[in-house]
Enzyme design. Structure first.
Site, PDB file in Angstrom:
ATOM      1  CB  SER A 180      -0.893   0.024   1.239  1.00  0.00           C
ATOM      2  OG  SER A 180      -1.387   1.336   1.420  1.00  0.00           O
TER       3      SER A 180
ATOM      4  CG  HIS B 162      -3.967  -1.481  -1.784  1.00  0.00           C
ATOM      5  ND1 HIS B 162      -5.109  -2.177  -2.147  1.00  0.00           N
ATOM      6  CD2 HIS B 162      -4.340  -0.671  -0.756  1.00  0.00           C
ATOM      7  CE1 HIS B 162      -6.115  -1.811  -1.372  1.00  0.00           C
ATOM      8  NE2 HIS B 162      -5.686  -0.887  -0.522  1.00  0.00           N
TER       9      HIS B 162
ATOM     10  CG  ASP C 182      -5.061   2.519   0.809  1.00  0.00           C
ATOM     11  OD1 ASP C 182      -6.047   1.795   0.578  1.00  0.00           O
ATOM     12  OD2 ASP C 182      -4.019   2.117   1.366  1.00  0.00           O
TER      13      ASP C 182
ATOM     14  CG  MET D 249      -8.033   7.547   2.553  1.00  0.00           C
ATOM     15  SD  MET D 249      -7.037   7.664   4.037  1.00  0.00           S
ATOM     16  CE  MET D 249      -6.361   6.001   4.100  1.00  0.00           C
TER      17      MET D 249
ATOM     18  CG  HIS E  76      -9.265   0.555  -0.757  1.00  0.00           C
ATOM     19  ND1 HIS E  76      -8.700   0.303   0.471  1.00  0.00           N
ATOM     20  CD2 HIS E  76     -10.601   0.643  -0.542  1.00  0.00           C
ATOM     21  CE1 HIS E  76      -9.643   0.243   1.393  1.00  0.00           C
ATOM     22  NE2 HIS E  76     -10.806   0.463   0.805  1.00  0.00           N
TER      23      HIS E  76
ATOM     24  CG  MET F 254     -11.694  -2.344   4.797  1.00  0.00           C
ATOM     25  SD  MET F 254     -10.174  -2.034   3.886  1.00  0.00           S
ATOM     26  CE  MET F 254      -9.164  -1.224   5.134  1.00  0.00           C
TER      27      MET F 254
ATOM     28  CG  ASP G 195      -6.252  -2.550   2.944  1.00  0.00           C
ATOM     29  OD1 ASP G 195      -5.191  -2.288   3.529  1.00  0.00           O
ATOM     30  OD2 ASP G 195      -6.875  -1.726   2.238  1.00  0.00           O
TER      31      ASP G 195
HETATM   32  C1  DX5 Z   1      -6.352   1.724   5.565  1.00  0.00           C
HETATM   33  C2  DX5 Z   1      -5.845   1.476   4.165  1.00  0.00           C
HETATM   34  C3  DX5 Z   1      -4.762   0.456   4.121  1.00  0.00           C
HETATM   35  C4  DX5 Z   1      -3.527   0.849   4.821  1.00  0.00           C
HETATM   36  C5  DX5 Z   1      -2.754  -0.367   5.191  1.00  0.00           C
HETATM   37  O1  DX5 Z   1      -7.299   2.727   5.557  1.00  0.00           O
HETATM   38  O2  DX5 Z   1      -6.892   1.011   3.340  1.00  0.00           O
HETATM   39  O3  DX5 Z   1      -4.449   0.049   2.792  1.00  0.00           O
HETATM   40  O4  DX5 Z   1      -2.726   1.706   4.073  1.00  0.00           O
HETATM   41  O5  DX5 Z   1      -1.689   0.048   5.960  1.00  0.00           O
HETATM   42  P1  DX5 Z   1      -0.999  -0.882   7.024  1.00  0.00           P
HETATM   43  O6  DX5 Z   1      -0.479  -2.084   6.288  1.00  0.00           O
HETATM   44  O7  DX5 Z   1       0.074  -0.020   7.588  1.00  0.00           O
HETATM   45  O8  DX5 Z   1      -2.039  -1.272   8.034  1.00  0.00           O
HETATM   46 ZN    ZN Z   2      -6.579  -0.032   1.180  1.00  0.00          ZN
END
Ligand code: DX5
Ligand code: ZN
Length: 231
Positions: free
Chosen positions: A17, A42, A44, A46, A76, A150, A185
């Site tokens: 990620s 991956h 992310d 937000m 994602h 998740m 994840d």
């Molecule tokens: C959380 C994200 C994850 C996150 C994972 O909101 O969707 O992809 O970046 O990070 P780690 O592996 O540090 O938990």
């Molecule tokens: Zn993610």
């Protein structure tokens, strides 16, 4: 490019990620993660609404595509309105776009969006949060190439793994066809990856477990994350 949804993988796939990468050196970090043996990246996204954090927009995805032209990009969307954002990310090089079941009014609503993503030549994925009952996914699974469970409440990297989601994974696995990937994840590291693999997950997202360590260790970490010890 290796498309993880084309064939059932012979070994667990590792998806770093990039949320935990050094954004000032993002292209380098992405290339180094792939050179260290990662299978896909991956990304992310937000929106500061669905989750209490902001991350990156389509321009970053386009830059990652430029830095890694042959890498499968798994985007994602942790956003309240995936209908507004799936196209810009596909235009920016996403190979798979996943969105949350929590923002869909019904199973049909989710299936329709999956169809729109697929029409643009991209693979659709569906995501479920830890508190959401797995029954929310009933009737939707066939429409998706990837189901993402998740294992933290989304919004931040570096959180502790929630082991209760493993049962959810086992049930979903029993419902999937060979071409469908089951991804996990959040909080995946060398202490939690084994239990995820044993519960049927075939794709492991890991952010801080990789990027927060020196680059020289990434290759060994990625190898260890995907190891399955039979006991
Ligand atoms: C959380 C994200 C994850 C996150 C994972 O909101 O969707 O992809 O970046 O990070 P780690 O592996 O540090 O938990
Ligand atoms: Zn993610």
């Amino acid at each position: 490019m290796i498309d993880p949804c084309d064939h059932p993988p012979k070994r667990p796939l590792i998806a770093p990620s990039i949320l935990a990468a050094d954004f000032a050196n993002l292209g380098d970090d992405c290339r180094a993660a792939m050179d260290a043996g990662a299978d896909l990246l991956h990304i992310d996204i937000m929106d500061g609404h669905f989750v209490p954090n902001l991350s990156m927009g389509p321009a970053i995805c386009a830059s990652v595509r430029k830095a890694c032209p042959d890498t499968f990009l798994d985007v994602h969307l942790m956003v309240t309105d995936p209908w507004a954002y799936f196209r810009p990310f596909i235009d920016s090089g996403a190979n798979l776009v996943s969105f949350h079941i929590e923002v869909c009014e019904s199973a049909q609503h989710a299936i329709e969006l999956a169809g729109q993503i697929r029409e643009l030549g991209c693979r659709p994925g569906i995501v479920i949060n830890p508190p959401t009952d797995v029954r929310a996914l009933m009737g939707t699974l066939d429409a998706f190439d990837l189901i993402l469970v998740m294992s933290v409440n989304p919004g931040f990297g570096g959180q502790a793994f929630i082991p209760e989601v493993l049962e959810k994974g086992k049930w979903i696995r029993s419902q999937l066809a060979e071409h469908q990937r089951l991804e996990i994840d959040g909080g995946i590291n060398l202490s939690t990856s084994q239990s995820a693999i044993k519960s049927g997950f075939d794709t492991l997202v890991a952010g801080s477990a990789i990027f927060n360590k020196p680059r020289i260790e990434w290759c060994s970490i990625i190898e260890q994350l995907r190891e399955t010890q039979v006991c």
